[in-house]
Design a protein around this motif. Structure first.
Motif, PDB file in Angstrom:
ATOM      1  N   ALA A 134      -4.328  -6.288   6.397  1.00 18.10           N
ATOM      2  CA  ALA A 134      -4.396  -4.838   6.616  1.00 18.10           C
ATOM      3  C   ALA A 134      -3.000  -4.258   6.808  1.00 18.10           C
ATOM      4  CB  ALA A 134      -5.261  -4.535   7.829  1.00 18.10           C
ATOM      5  N   ARG A 135      -2.153  -4.918   7.577  1.00 17.15           N
ATOM      6  CA  ARG A 135      -0.790  -4.412   7.790  1.00 17.15           C
ATOM      7  C   ARG A 135       0.008  -4.423   6.489  1.00 17.15           C
ATOM      8  NH1 ARG A 135      -1.448  -7.439  12.589  1.00 17.15           N
ATOM      9  NH2 ARG A 135      -0.369  -9.218  11.660  1.00 17.15           N
ATOM     10  N   HIS A 136      -0.179  -5.495   5.712  1.00 20.42           N
ATOM     11  CA  HIS A 136       0.543  -5.580   4.439  1.00 20.42           C
ATOM     12  C   HIS A 136       0.085  -4.488   3.480  1.00 20.42           C
ATOM     13  CE1 HIS A 136       1.260  -7.424   0.337  1.00 20.42           C
ATOM     14  NE2 HIS A 136       2.486  -7.312   0.852  1.00 20.42           N
ATOM     15  N   ALA A 137      -1.195  -4.222   3.472  1.00 30.73           N
ATOM     16  CA  ALA A 137      -1.708  -3.161   2.599  1.00 30.73           C
ATOM     17  C   ALA A 137      -1.168  -1.787   3.026  1.00 30.73           C
ATOM     18  CB  ALA A 137      -3.227  -3.173   2.616  1.00 30.73           C
ATOM     19  N   GLN A 138      -1.087  -1.546   4.343  1.00 36.63           N
ATOM     20  CA  GLN A 138      -0.543  -0.282   4.826  1.00 36.63           C
ATOM     21  C   GLN A 138       0.924  -0.125   4.444  1.00 36.63           C
ATOM     22  OE1 GLN A 138      -2.076   2.333   6.314  1.00 36.63           O
ATOM     23  NE2 GLN A 138      -0.093   3.403   6.262  1.00 36.63           N
ATOM     24  N   ALA A 139       1.670  -1.224   4.570  1.00 36.46           N
ATOM     25  CA  ALA A 139       3.093  -1.166   4.205  1.00 36.46           C
ATOM     26  C   ALA A 139       3.263  -0.919   2.715  1.00 36.46           C
ATOM     27  CB  ALA A 139       3.785  -2.471   4.602  1.00 36.46           C
ATOM     28  N   GLN A 140       2.387  -1.490   1.885  1.00 38.24           N
ATOM     29  CA  GLN A 140       2.462  -1.251   0.447  1.00 38.24           C
ATOM     30  C   GLN A 140       2.207   0.229   0.136  1.00 38.24           C
ATOM     31  OE1 GLN A 140      -0.403  -4.200  -0.949  1.00 38.24           O
ATOM     32  NE2 GLN A 140       1.276  -5.297  -2.022  1.00 38.24           N
ATOM     33  N   ARG A 141       1.243   0.845   0.808  1.00 39.84           N
ATOM     34  CA  ARG A 141       0.929   2.252   0.545  1.00 39.84           C
ATOM     35  C   ARG A 141       2.088   3.163   0.973  1.00 39.84           C
ATOM     36  NH1 ARG A 141      -4.210   0.494   2.376  1.00 39.84           N
ATOM     37  NH2 ARG A 141      -3.739   1.276   4.486  1.00 39.84           N
ATOM     38  N   ASP A 142       2.697   2.826   2.105  1.00 38.54           N
ATOM     39  CA  ASP A 142       3.825   3.645   2.573  1.00 38.54           C
ATOM     40  C   ASP A 142       4.986   3.576   1.591  1.00 38.54           C
ATOM     41  OD1 ASP A 142       2.374   4.342   4.773  1.00 38.54           O
ATOM     42  OD2 ASP A 142       3.324   2.851   6.113  1.00 38.54           O
ATOM     43  N   ALA A 143       5.273   2.372   1.109  1.00 40.34           N
ATOM     44  CA  ALA A 143       6.389   2.243   0.178  1.00 40.34           C
ATOM     45  C   ALA A 143       6.076   2.951  -1.141  1.00 40.34           C
ATOM     46  CB  ALA A 143       6.679   0.761  -0.076  1.00 40.34           C
ATOM     47  N   ALA A 144       4.825   2.843  -1.592  1.00 41.57           N
ATOM     48  CA  ALA A 144       4.460   3.507  -2.841  1.00 41.57           C
ATOM     49  C   ALA A 144       4.520   5.030  -2.685  1.00 41.57           C
ATOM     50  CB  ALA A 144       3.061   3.060  -3.256  1.00 41.57           C
ATOM     51  N   ARG A 145       4.197   5.567  -1.499  1.00 38.49           N
ATOM     52  CA  ARG A 145       4.211   7.011  -1.286  1.00 38.49           C
ATOM     53  C   ARG A 145       5.634   7.551  -1.298  1.00 38.49           C
ATOM     54  NH1 ARG A 145       2.104   6.909   3.383  1.00 38.49           N
ATOM     55  NH2 ARG A 145      -0.041   6.809   2.618  1.00 38.49           N
ATOM     56  N   LEU A 146       6.598   6.781  -0.789  1.00 42.13           N
ATOM     57  CA  LEU A 146       7.979   7.239  -0.714  1.00 42.13           C
ATOM     58  C   LEU A 146       8.747   7.048  -2.008  1.00 42.13           C
ATOM     59  CD1 LEU A 146       8.977   5.968   2.847  1.00 42.13           C
ATOM     60  CD2 LEU A 146       8.328   8.296   2.167  1.00 42.13           C
ATOM     61  N   GLN A 147       8.198   6.292  -2.934  1.00 43.10           N
ATOM     62  CA  GLN A 147       8.903   5.990  -4.169  1.00 43.10           C
ATOM     63  C   GLN A 147       9.250   7.264  -4.959  1.00 43.10           C
ATOM     64  OE1 GLN A 147       9.977   2.911  -5.219  1.00 43.10           O
ATOM     65  NE2 GLN A 147      11.037   4.009  -6.870  1.00 43.10           N
ATOM     66  N   PRO A 148       8.297   8.181  -5.214  1.00 40.33           N
ATOM     67  CA  PRO A 148       8.682   9.406  -5.971  1.00 40.33           C
ATOM     68  C   PRO A 148       9.508  10.389  -5.139  1.00 40.33           C
ATOM     69  CG  PRO A 148       6.379   9.480  -5.338  1.00 40.33           C
ATOM     70  CD  PRO A 148       6.864   8.117  -4.970  1.00 40.33           C
ATOM     71  N   LEU A 149       9.377  10.329  -3.816  1.00 37.93           N
ATOM     72  CA  LEU A 149      10.120  11.256  -2.970  1.00 37.93           C
ATOM     73  C   LEU A 149      11.595  10.916  -2.922  1.00 37.93           C
ATOM     74  CD1 LEU A 149       7.597  11.677  -0.014  1.00 37.93           C
ATOM     75  CD2 LEU A 149       7.944  13.179  -2.001  1.00 37.93           C
ATOM     76  N   ILE A 150      11.908   9.651  -2.993  1.00 36.84           N
ATOM     77  CA  ILE A 150      13.319   9.285  -2.941  1.00 36.84           C
ATOM     78  C   ILE A 150      14.034   9.734  -4.197  1.00 36.84           C
ATOM     79  CG2 ILE A 150      13.009   6.966  -3.937  1.00 36.84           C
ATOM     80  CD1 ILE A 150      15.479   8.029  -1.187  1.00 36.84           C
ATOM     81  N   ALA A 151      13.311   9.749  -5.335  1.00 36.18           N
ATOM     82  CA  ALA A 151      13.934  10.232  -6.575  1.00 36.18           C
ATOM     83  C   ALA A 151      14.230  11.736  -6.487  1.00 36.18           C
ATOM     84  CB  ALA A 151      13.024   9.947  -7.768  1.00 36.18           C
ATOM     85  N   ALA A 152      13.345  12.488  -5.801  1.00 28.56           N
ATOM     86  CA  ALA A 152      13.553  13.931  -5.624  1.00 28.56           C
ATOM     87  C   ALA A 152      14.413  14.232  -4.414  1.00 28.56           C
ATOM     88  CB  ALA A 152      12.215  14.645  -5.477  1.00 28.56           C
ATOM     89  N   LYS A 153      14.886  13.235  -3.756  1.00 29.04           N
ATOM     90  CA  LYS A 153      15.705  13.363  -2.549  1.00 29.04           C
ATOM     91  C   LYS A 153      15.009  14.178  -1.475  1.00 29.04           C
ATOM     92  CE  LYS A 153      20.099  12.889  -4.970  1.00 29.04           C
ATOM     93  NZ  LYS A 153      21.441  13.470  -5.220  1.00 29.04           N
ATOM     94  N   ALA A 154      13.668  13.974  -1.426  1.00 25.34           N
ATOM     95  CA  ALA A 154      12.891  14.652  -0.394  1.00 25.34           C
ATOM     96  C   ALA A 154      12.881  13.873   0.896  1.00 25.34           C
ATOM     97  CB  ALA A 154      11.461  14.863  -0.873  1.00 25.34           C
TER      98      ALA A 154
END
Length: 415
Positions: A134-154
């Protein structure tokens, strides 16, 4: 001058008569004693002489042969495999699952360690795996959510890096939890103590209720009795002698180096199964002065038991160019063993010989004779060197029989 065929009696009776009879009777008594002595001498041989002429003997003409030979040693049986049964986990011995002294199969359960603590540990490990997933799955979702935001420098680079690191840590925690789960499953399985081989299980060394501290405690042993191993020792002096005979080409060992093995049991009976040697140690024991040999023998009926003393007989070797003569023909003198042979002009001649093993009434002669010589068998006690002989009944060579080495402690031929 007296005739050479006339024998004379001693004068002691005459002297005795002189001391007991009057002088007038001494002459008559002396004449009677002389006549009696002459008559007695005349009865021993024709014409009053000593016996002479050729001595009647029986002889056998010998020829070189290649004779099978066997070697016999004291041996002890040993199971082909003997393993110690130990628990792999620490716990309370809950149950013994076999009959002591009975045959068991490979993988059969012999003991049960109380499984309750290990079942609880397994449940806890399963829960840890679920939480780590469960913790690993949560960490995967968090990293996937931030992936497009870092490109937009959000979001900051730090926030994204922390999310990626959390995913990696979650992955590692999941792997560790799964490893603990496998360990818990193994520990639970190991509460069932199994036999690693098929064989005969000995008595249990721990009773139910005892605390078993893992592999430190021996629970029982299992011995594989089919096939059975036979361990024997070859004396070093005999080993050297055999090596010398092989080098001199007087002895031929089996082509593959494997002797055929037969056994004699403690009651003198022969064991029905035969086997082969499979090992010879190059070391010589300091305690016994022997080198170890080993053979493997089938034991389907279980007649042989580990630790049993037997006699092992190794066959398959052949002695080359040796002679066989009846045992009674071999005599022993101050310089060793010898035989009488019919020599030139039918006179007895002495032949010093070297002998080896014997069986029944035959002696194996390894040196001292030549092909075709007539060895005197009967009448040897009447002979001396150069005595004339007459072969009364020509004998033939004895029937070929495998020659066997003398047992330990047996006397050599002619001794």
């Amino acid at each position: 001058m007296a005739h050479p065929d006339v024998c004379f009696s001693t004068d002691k009776p005459a002297a005795s008569a002189r001391s007991h009879f009057p002088l007038s009777r001494r002459g008559a008594l002396a004449a009677l004693l002389a006549a009696a002595a002459l008559a007695a001498c005349g009865q021993g041989a024709p014409n009053g002489g000593m016996p002479h002429g050729p001595v009647p003997v029986a002889a056998v003409a010998v020829q070189p042969e290649n004779l099978p030979v066997s070697f016999e040693y004291t041996a002890q049986t040993l199971g082909a495999r003997e393993v110690e049964v130990r628990a792999r986990v620490t716990g309370i011995l809950e149950k013994r699952n076999y009959v002591e002294g009975s045959r068991v199969k490979a993988g059969q359960s012999l003991f049960t360690i109380d499984p309750a603590p290990f079942a609880a540990a397994l449940a806890r490990a399963e829960a840890d795996v679920a939480a780590a997933e469960a913790r690993h799955a949560q960490a995967q979702r968090d990293a996937a959510r931030l992936q497009p935001l870092i490109a937009a420098k959000a979001v900051s680079q730090k926030e994204f890096d922390d999310a990626v690191s959390a995913e990696a840590i979650g992955q590692a925690d999941l792997l560790a939890a799964r490893a603990r789960l496998r360990e818990a499953k193994l520990n639970l399985e190991w509460t069932r103590v199994e036999s690693p081989i098929a064989g005969v299980a000995s008595r249990a060394l721990k009773s139910e209720g005892s605390l078993v501290s893992g592999p430190d405690v021996l629970l029982t042993t299992v011995t594989q009795t089919d096939p059975m191993q036979v361990i024997f020792g070859i004396p070093d002096n005999e080993r050297l002698k055999l090596r010398q005979e092989v080098d001199a080409r007087r002895l031929q060992l089996p082509a593959d180096g494997r002797f055929q093995v037969s056994l004699k049991l403690a009651d003198g009976s022969s064991y029905a199964q035969t086997g082969h040697t499979d090992f010879a140690d190059v070391r010589v024991s300091r305690e016994t002065g022997t080198s170890e040999g080993r053979a493997e023998v089938p034991n389907p009926a279980g007649l042989l038991q580990p630790g049993q003393f037997v006699r092992v007989q190794l066959s398959g070797a052949v002695r080359s160019n040796v002679f066989r003569v009846p045992q009674r023909a071999v005599l022993e003198g101050p310089k060793g063993k010898f035989v009488f042979v019919v020599g030139k002009e039918n006179k007895a001649e002495i032949r010093p010989v070297s002998t080896d093993e014997w069986r029944g009434g035959d002696v194996v002669v390894t040196s001292g004779l030549t092909a075709g010589e007539q060895v005197i068998v009967d009448g040897v006690l009447k002979l001396g060197p150069g005595a004339p002989v007459q072969v009364a009944t020509p004998a033939t060579a004895p029937a070929a029989t495998p020659a066997a080495a003398p047992k330990a402690g047996d006397a050599k031929a002619g001794s």
